[in-house]
Design an enzyme around this catalytic site. Structure first.
Site, PDB file in Angstrom:
ATOM      1  CG  ASP A  67      17.803  31.844  21.877  1.00 44.87           C
ATOM      2  OD1 ASP A  67      18.282  32.774  22.538  1.00 44.87           O
ATOM      3  OD2 ASP A  67      16.584  31.606  21.821  1.00 44.87           O
ATOM      4  CG  ASP A 136       5.157  29.711  18.875  1.00 45.83           C
ATOM      5  OD1 ASP A 136       5.767  29.953  19.942  1.00 45.83           O
ATOM      6  OD2 ASP A 136       5.721  29.664  17.761  1.00 45.83           O
ATOM      7  CD  GLU A 143       9.573  29.142  16.630  1.00 45.03           C
ATOM      8  OE1 GLU A 143       8.469  29.129  17.211  1.00 45.03           O
ATOM      9  OE2 GLU A 143      10.204  30.190  16.403  1.00 45.03           O
TER      10      GLU A 143
END
Ligand code: PGA
Length: 242
Positions: A67, A136, A143
């Site tokens: 990324d 998370d 995400e």
């Protein structure tokens, strides 16, 4: 899924570096998918040490990073391009032409993501993808809620990730880019081998949830349970609940 228990961060880093090193020895012109973040830094350090001892040669290796922040030029010290050069590429004999990251300065998201997927295809796909995991359950910038079937795409960072990353921007949240280009879950799952490094008590809960809970987009890393060659290398603290 194979779980390798390490004593501590140093041991985790050496074990992960050993697996990467084996990959490079077995296939000198392999494609390594690489990751930023705090966790893999020790792995890169170990690989550099072995390179300096002449035990590993990166001259034929190609890399594709997971990324990059959208909007940050390479030269920005917080770009992932800079991170990878500071922590790894500048210290080994990798050919600069074999290094690939999404171009954060190409603001045409659709074009940049399509181009990056084509780059990954053109180098023959990823032999080994190194990953960290977010608190998370994110992998790359995928995400919670990210669709499993996406290739490289543009994402809005969650507040949790912005907060976790502000330590790299003088603690100033307003300086943290709010979007990024990231390989998708599909891209990651297509890697022939996936190696995740994880350390510290703070990650113990998410490790349990991701790898011993249901496979769900709410915990993006959980999809790795389905990968045919997934290796998790964790220190004692991170693996303390499993
Ligand atoms: P960390 O980040 O290695 O800095 O904990 C992991 C991640 O967010 O993927």
């Amino acid at each position: 899924m194979k779980i390798i228990r390490a004593k501590d961060y140093y041991d985790m880093s050496r074990k992960a570096a050993n697996i990467i090193s084996a990959q490079v020895i077995m296939k000198p012109n392999c494609v390594l998918g690489l990751a930023t973040g705090g966790t893999p830094v020790g792995t890169y350090k170990q690989l550099i040490e072995w390179y300096n001892k002449d035990d590993i040669d990166f001259s034929e290796v190609t890399t594709v990073n997971l990324d990059e922040y959208r909007g940050l030029p390479r030269e920005n010290p917080q770009s992932y391009w800079s991170f990878m050069h500071d922590n790894f590429f500048n210290h080994v004999n990798i050919n600069p032409e074999h290094i690939h990251l999404p171009d954060g300065t190409n603001l045409d998201a659709a074009a940049e993501c399509k181009h990056y997927d084509e780059v990954i295809q053109s180098v023959g796909g990823i032999d080994l993808q190194l990953l960290g995991i977010g608190h998370d359950g994110h992998i790359g910038f995928n995400e919670p809620g990210a669709a499993f079937e996406l290739g490289t795409h543009c994402v809005n960072l969650t507040q949790e990730t912005i907060e976790a990353n502000k330590r790299f921007f003088d603690g100033d949240e307003s300086l943290v880019p709010k979007q990024a280009y990231t390989m998708g879950i599909k891209t990651i799952m297509q890697a022939r081998k996936v190696l995740m490094v994880v350390n510290g008590k703070g990650k113990a809960e998410i490790v349990k949830k991701a790898f011993f809970g249901p496979v769900t987009p709410e915990v993006p890393a959980s999809i790795l349970q389905m990968h045919p060659d997934f290796i998790l290398v964790g220190d004692a603290e991170a693996l303390s609940l499993i």
